[in-house]
Design a protein around this motif. Sequence first.
Motif, mmCIF file in Angstrom:
data_model
loop_
_atom_site.group_PDB
_atom_site.id
_atom_site.type_symbol
_atom_site.label_atom_id
_atom_site.label_comp_id
_atom_site.label_asym_id
_atom_site.label_seq_id
_atom_site.Cartn_x
_atom_site.Cartn_y
_atom_site.Cartn_z
ATOM 1 N N PHE A 116 -34.404 33.654 43.329
ATOM 2 C CA PHE A 116 -35.098 34.610 44.198
ATOM 3 C C PHE A 116 -36.503 34.211 44.651
ATOM 4 C CE2 PHE A 116 -31.894 37.229 42.091
ATOM 5 C CZ PHE A 116 -31.341 37.848 43.196
ATOM 6 N N VAL A 117 -37.145 33.321 43.911
ATOM 7 C CA VAL A 117 -38.570 33.078 44.170
ATOM 8 C C VAL A 117 -38.775 31.737 44.870
ATOM 9 C CG1 VAL A 117 -40.843 32.910 43.102
ATOM 10 C CG2 VAL A 117 -39.121 34.437 42.117
ATOM 11 N N GLY A 118 -39.599 31.740 45.900
ATOM 12 C CA GLY A 118 -39.972 30.506 46.594
ATOM 13 C C GLY A 118 -41.467 30.291 46.526
ATOM 14 N N PRO A 119 -41.952 29.133 47.025
ATOM 15 C CA PRO A 119 -43.382 28.809 46.930
ATOM 16 C C PRO A 119 -44.275 29.845 47.621
ATOM 17 C CG PRO A 119 -42.117 26.907 47.693
ATOM 18 C CD PRO A 119 -41.167 28.064 47.653
ATOM 19 N N GLU A 120 -43.703 30.602 48.559
ATOM 20 C CA GLU A 120 -44.517 31.586 49.300
ATOM 21 C C GLU A 120 -44.677 32.912 48.545
ATOM 22 O OE1 GLU A 120 -41.462 30.584 49.787
ATOM 23 O OE2 GLU A 120 -40.194 32.054 50.820
ATOM 24 N N HIS A 121 -44.024 33.020 47.395
ATOM 25 C CA HIS A 121 -43.994 34.315 46.693
ATOM 26 C C HIS A 121 -44.978 34.413 45.534
ATOM 27 C CE1 HIS A 121 -39.672 34.498 48.307
ATOM 28 N NE2 HIS A 121 -40.403 35.348 48.991
ATOM 29 N N GLN A 122 -45.201 35.652 45.128
ATOM 30 C CA GLN A 122 -45.989 35.928 43.924
ATOM 31 C C GLN A 122 -45.086 36.528 42.856
ATOM 32 O OE1 GLN A 122 -49.367 38.388 44.948
ATOM 33 N NE2 GLN A 122 -50.200 36.857 46.358
ATOM 34 N N VAL A 123 -45.418 36.216 41.610
ATOM 35 C CA VAL A 123 -44.650 36.735 40.473
ATOM 36 C C VAL A 123 -45.626 37.430 39.526
ATOM 37 C CG1 VAL A 123 -43.197 36.137 38.501
ATOM 38 C CG2 VAL A 123 -42.881 34.959 40.688
ATOM 39 N N VAL A 124 -45.346 38.683 39.232
ATOM 40 C CA VAL A 124 -46.259 39.504 38.434
ATOM 41 C C VAL A 124 -45.745 39.621 36.997
ATOM 42 C CG1 VAL A 124 -47.179 41.847 38.157
ATOM 43 C CG2 VAL A 124 -47.053 40.826 40.440
ATOM 44 N N PHE A 125 -46.665 39.418 36.048
ATOM 45 C CA PHE A 125 -46.349 39.660 34.627
ATOM 46 C C PHE A 125 -47.656 40.025 33.936
ATOM 47 C CE2 PHE A 125 -46.556 35.129 35.626
ATOM 48 C CZ PHE A 125 -47.647 34.722 34.874
ATOM 49 N N SER A 126 -47.570 40.353 32.659
ATOM 50 C CA SER A 126 -48.759 40.822 31.945
ATOM 51 C C SER A 126 -49.488 39.677 31.240
ATOM 52 C CB SER A 126 -48.348 41.873 30.910
ATOM 53 O OG SER A 126 -49.468 42.283 30.161
ATOM 54 N N GLN A 127 -50.761 39.842 31.086
ATOM 55 C CA GLN A 127 -51.524 38.985 30.169
ATOM 56 C C GLN A 127 -50.861 39.085 28.789
ATOM 57 O OE1 GLN A 127 -55.324 40.671 29.214
ATOM 58 N NE2 GLN A 127 -56.201 38.752 28.482
ATOM 59 N N HIS A 128 -50.887 38.029 28.007
ATOM 60 C CA HIS A 128 -50.233 37.929 26.684
ATOM 61 C C HIS A 128 -48.708 38.027 26.780
ATOM 62 C CE1 HIS A 128 -54.282 38.821 25.377
ATOM 63 N NE2 HIS A 128 -54.172 40.120 25.517
ATOM 64 N N ALA A 129 -48.145 37.781 27.982
ATOM 65 C CA ALA A 129 -46.681 37.857 28.096
ATOM 66 C C ALA A 129 -46.061 36.516 27.714
ATOM 67 C CB ALA A 129 -46.277 38.245 29.511
ATOM 68 N N PHE A 130 -44.759 36.525 27.566
ATOM 69 C CA PHE A 130 -43.987 35.343 27.191
ATOM 70 C C PHE A 130 -44.311 34.181 28.145
ATOM 71 C CE2 PHE A 130 -39.392 33.665 26.654
ATOM 72 C CZ PHE A 130 -39.722 32.991 25.493
ATOM 73 N N VAL A 131 -44.575 33.018 27.573
ATOM 74 C CA VAL A 131 -45.076 31.867 28.340
ATOM 75 C C VAL A 131 -44.061 31.344 29.351
ATOM 76 C CG1 VAL A 131 -44.349 30.131 26.645
ATOM 77 C CG2 VAL A 131 -46.316 29.673 28.108
ATOM 78 N N VAL A 132 -42.790 31.654 29.125
ATOM 79 C CA VAL A 132 -41.761 31.176 30.054
ATOM 80 C C VAL A 132 -41.945 31.779 31.460
ATOM 81 C CG1 VAL A 132 -39.259 31.271 30.503
ATOM 82 C CG2 VAL A 132 -40.107 30.575 28.267
ATOM 83 N N TYR A 133 -42.541 32.979 31.564
ATOM 84 C CA TYR A 133 -42.716 33.592 32.888
ATOM 85 C C TYR A 133 -43.641 32.756 33.776
ATOM 86 C CZ TYR A 133 -41.035 37.536 30.022
ATOM 87 O OH TYR A 133 -40.351 38.330 29.138
ATOM 88 N N PRO A 134 -44.864 32.432 33.284
ATOM 89 C CA PRO A 134 -45.684 31.551 34.130
ATOM 90 C C PRO A 134 -45.060 30.164 34.330
ATOM 91 C CG PRO A 134 -46.784 32.006 32.025
ATOM 92 C CD PRO A 134 -45.633 32.947 32.145
#
Length: 367
Positions: free
Chosen positions: A108-126
Amino acid sequence: MSTFNASELANPGVRQLQPYQAGKPVTELQRELGLTKVVKLASNENPLGLSSKVKQALAAELADLPRYPDANGYYLKSRLAELHGVDIKQITLGNGSNDVLEILARTFVGPEHQVVFSQHAFVVYPLVTQAIGATPVAVPAKDYGHDLDAMLAAINEKTRMVFIANPNNPTGTFLTTAELKAFVEKVPEHVIVVLDEAYYEYVPEAERAPSTDWVAEHSNLVVSRTFSKAYGLAGLRAGYAVSHVDVADLMNRIRQPFNMNSLSLKAAEVVLDDHDYIQRSVEINRQGMQQLTEFCEQQGLNYIPSYGNFLTIEVGDDAAELYQQLLHEGVIVRPVAGYQLPRHLRVSIGLPEENDAFIQAMKKLRG
Ligand SMILES: *Cc1c(COP(=O)(O)O)cnc(C)c1O
């Protein structure tokens, strides 16, 4: 002279990445320090050992290893569909839920997109976000957990995905059913909400969100689960997603056809029905959690109240040094400075004697 520069050739997102830092393996510490007795409380693994029903089923499965696995994982998916009351076409299997998270991001995600998650979240998200070259948006935490209002406010027309871990790792914080539901209802439909419930089985039944039921009303919601924690199959790599049929269909296009092997398919199918094993896993965790929190209270150590199978303890400014000292005592825990928690250590709940090894080492080192 060669001017070959691999980094220049790599995708820009990949160049910036730091590889995932796993918990230190027992054999590595034994090799490095010549220790024989080592306790690993670093990767939120199930301390009970393998379910004996799984062990038996795996032995019977060995003869089939020359064959490719069932690429569709029919038996496991059928069982999961039944369990969640969804269509089999809504299940996507993963080589661990890490695989599911990565497939989702790549779908679903391309270079033009933003992905939101929380500080202290699972490192796999970033990690998966950056690998694609998309923009990670880490929203400051509230009391170490997700600030859902701030996360909603961070969503804009460029946002394509939001990751929520509930309970969260490495903090163990938990969002109630009402909080989660209100959030899911407010997220616009152009944003895929990934609800990562790796620690679901440790949440008391009365507090568990009926999250997989919500997929019927919220087509943009994807729930991921794993067999690595309470089910005790971390080494086999098994996880899955429950989603809208169309989401699963798209994920299936980039999923490696044999991403779950024959043994993990079989083990996952069998352990789902080993209710006694799950119950014992949860109970030993409850007792161990009590053992560790009581120790912290006696010692005046702050900890983040946890719904997972781990406890994140504020040990102070010398957390990195204490981690090293604990290694020399044969106790492996997890430093979490990389999660912006430089004063904490994360300790997985082990068997009573393993928890005690940590407690005794702490007493020896800290007085
Ligand atoms: C452990 C964990 C997972 C599960 O990883 P697997 O790939 O299934 O082993 C997923 N999400 C979070 C937040 C975790 O802590």
